[in-house]
Design an enzyme around this catalytic site. Structure first.
Site, PDB file in Angstrom:
ATOM      1  N   HIS A  95    -112.598  47.553  14.455  1.00  0.00           N
ATOM      2  CA  HIS A  95    -113.231  46.427  13.765  1.00  0.00           C
ATOM      3  C   HIS A  95    -112.950  45.140  14.524  1.00  0.00           C
ATOM      4  CE1 HIS A  95    -113.246  48.418   9.494  1.00  0.00           C
ATOM      5  NE2 HIS A  95    -113.898  49.126  10.401  1.00  0.00           N
ATOM      6  N   TYR A 224    -111.461  40.950   1.923  1.00  0.00           N
ATOM      7  CA  TYR A 224    -110.364  40.381   1.127  1.00  0.00           C
ATOM      8  C   TYR A 224    -111.004  39.411   0.131  1.00  0.00           C
ATOM      9  CZ  TYR A 224    -106.904  42.070   4.552  1.00  0.00           C
ATOM     10  OH  TYR A 224    -106.115  42.849   5.363  1.00  0.00           O
ATOM     11  N   PRO A 316     -98.248  43.535   1.760  1.00  0.00           N
ATOM     12  CA  PRO A 316     -99.264  44.217   2.589  1.00  0.00           C
ATOM     13  C   PRO A 316    -100.493  43.382   2.936  1.00  0.00           C
ATOM     14  CG  PRO A 316     -99.325  45.027   0.329  1.00  0.00           C
ATOM     15  CD  PRO A 316     -98.162  44.104   0.407  1.00  0.00           C
ATOM     16  N   LYS A 320     -99.289  44.241   8.130  1.00  0.00           N
ATOM     17  CA  LYS A 320     -98.366  44.102   9.255  1.00  0.00           C
ATOM     18  C   LYS A 320     -97.198  45.093   9.301  1.00  0.00           C
ATOM     19  CE  LYS A 320    -100.190  40.779  11.522  1.00  0.00           C
ATOM     20  NZ  LYS A 320    -101.285  41.508  12.163  1.00  0.00           N
ATOM     21  N   TYR A 408    -103.751  38.000  12.729  1.00  0.00           N
ATOM     22  CA  TYR A 408    -104.196  39.286  12.181  1.00  0.00           C
ATOM     23  C   TYR A 408    -104.274  40.360  13.264  1.00  0.00           C
ATOM     24  CZ  TYR A 408    -106.321  42.364   8.739  1.00  0.00           C
ATOM     25  OH  TYR A 408    -106.557  43.405   7.873  1.00  0.00           O
TER      26      TYR A 408
END
Ligand code: PHB
Length: 414
Positions: A95, A224, A316, A320, A408
């Protein structure tokens, strides 16, 4: 020395009258066969360093437990370089962005553009562990499952020991070093004498209720969502399996949530004004996860080195935990390599300092993502407005989006 033979027995103990432990020896004794323990063991093998991995659970349990699923580029590159990346390359989903959804609208954070071409790979932790276990076994190395009563001793001397029981027999494993890769609830961290470690701990007033569903993911990338009713996340494992979460109470009883209630909450929180629809399907697994930020300093004591969740926990939201465990052992393996090949311990001495610098940055990021995306029980209307402004800023400012993206996809290793 390439280690075909490891965990060599050096003194068959008399078994007639008193049950003396069987004595074995290895270079690095590793407690825990999660991502940290197995990656470390395989890295050491590739450097010609012996190790024995001790795990108290069954192999099947470890390989089937539903855990993380997002791999940073560094993790993918490392597994590939270690020769265990073939199936991940074939089956992993790459992704190049995520969506942040709030006020019913989606905003894409384009990792590829913001980080100079970097992305993430969706590939379940359980699959990573299967690949690693297969590689360890193919190399003829020892990963011992279902061992009992593991304890670590003489940590501040030149030869630490691990005592354990397997199939009713007692063993004493003499090591040069011990790696504590046995998770937050493991035995290694509590074996360090009182007063040595400083703990930094922060509990969040919510948890995640997660499901694995037999349903094709409703979006190509992770979503998200920040909603009045709380956070929701759409993730996936394969093109046929979705992984979804909703924010819930930290002590939520899973039995109070039937499947329809979960789907209803997911539909509501992930709803979009553009007609997007959530694909539903049979729920294969469900559970509640607590949320915590935790760090111990230092991450070593004598000849015991803590790695992964035994030393730190992240909530979470930033995906990570697994990646941080992998970078810990990457650094630790370099330290052991330097020790065995050059007789120097500079890197081992700096292990904790090097790891913690990165750990704290990842803690900051995970805390920030968590704070931005969840509803807090004690928040006031100001906080709610501030969170929306933060999301608006992150999705409209190139600089802010880039900050999220570079964290990220994973900060570079020192
Ligand atoms: C998951 O797929 O399990 C997952 C993805 C992203 C997160 C946390 C968990 O931030």
């Amino acid at each position: 020395m390439l280690s075909g033979v490891i965990g060599t027995e050096i003194a068959p103990a008399p078994q007639l009258f008193c049950r003396m432990p069987k004595v074995q020896r290895t270079q690095v004794g590793i407690v825990g066969a999660g991502p940290a323990g197995l990656v470390l063991s395989h890295l050491l093998y590739l450097h010609g360093i012996e190790s024995v991995v001790l795990e108290n659970r069954a192999r099947q349990y470890v390989e089937e437990r539903v855990r993380a699923g997002v791999l940073e580029q560094n993790t993918v590159d490392l597994l590939t370089a270690m020769g265990v990346g073939e199936r991940m390359k074939r089956e992993g989903l790459v992704h190049y962005g995520i969506e942040l959804r709030f006020n019913g609208q989606g905003h894409r954070i384009d990792f590829h553009e913001l980080t100079g071409g970097k992305g993430i790979t969706i590939y379940a932790q359980a699959e990573v562990l299967k690949d690693l276990n297969n590689a360890r076994i193919a190399a003829g190395c020892q990963v011992l499952f279902e061992v009992e009563d593991v304890s670590v001793h003489k940590l501040d001397g030149p030869q630490p020991k691990i005592l354990y029981r397997k199939d009713g027999d007692e063993y004493e494993l003499c090591c040069d070093f011990i790696a504590g890769c046995d998770g937050f609830h493991g035995i290694c961290r509590p074996s360090i004498p009182a007063g040595v470690l400083t703990e930094y701990d922060r509990l969040y007033p919510f948890g995640w209720l997660g499901i694995l569903a037999e349903a094709p993911p409703s979006a190509e990338e992770l979503i998200y969502a920040y909603h009045e009713r709380g956070f929701a996340l759409l993730s996936m494992r394969t093109p046929h399996i979705s992984r979804l979460y909703v924010q819930c109470r930290p002590d939520e009883e899973i039995d109070h949530w039937n499947d329809e209630k979960i789907w209803h909450e997911l539909r509501t929180r992930l709803a979009s004004t553009n007609g997007w629809k959530l694909t539903e399907g049979p729920v294969l697994q469900k559970g509640v996860t607590g949320m915590r930020s935790f760090v111990v300093e230092p991450m070593q004591y004598g000849r015991l080195y803590l790695a992964g969740d035994s030393a730190h926990i992240v909530p979470p939201t930033g995906a990570k935990g697994l990646n941080l465990a992998v970078t810990d052992v990457q650094i630790l393996a370099r330290g052991f390599d330097e020790y065995y090949s050059e007789g120097r311990h500079d890197l081992l001495d700096r292990y904790s300092e090097i790891c913690l610098r990165r750990v704290w940055k990842v803690q900051r990021f995970s805390w920030w993502m968590t704070s931005m995306l969840h509803r807090f029980p004690d928040e006031n209307p100001f906080d709610h407005r501030r969170q929306l402004a933060e999301l608006d800023y992150v999705t409209s400012s190139h600089a802010a989006a880039r900050t999220l993206a570079e964290n990220y996809v994973g900060l570079p290793l020192e």
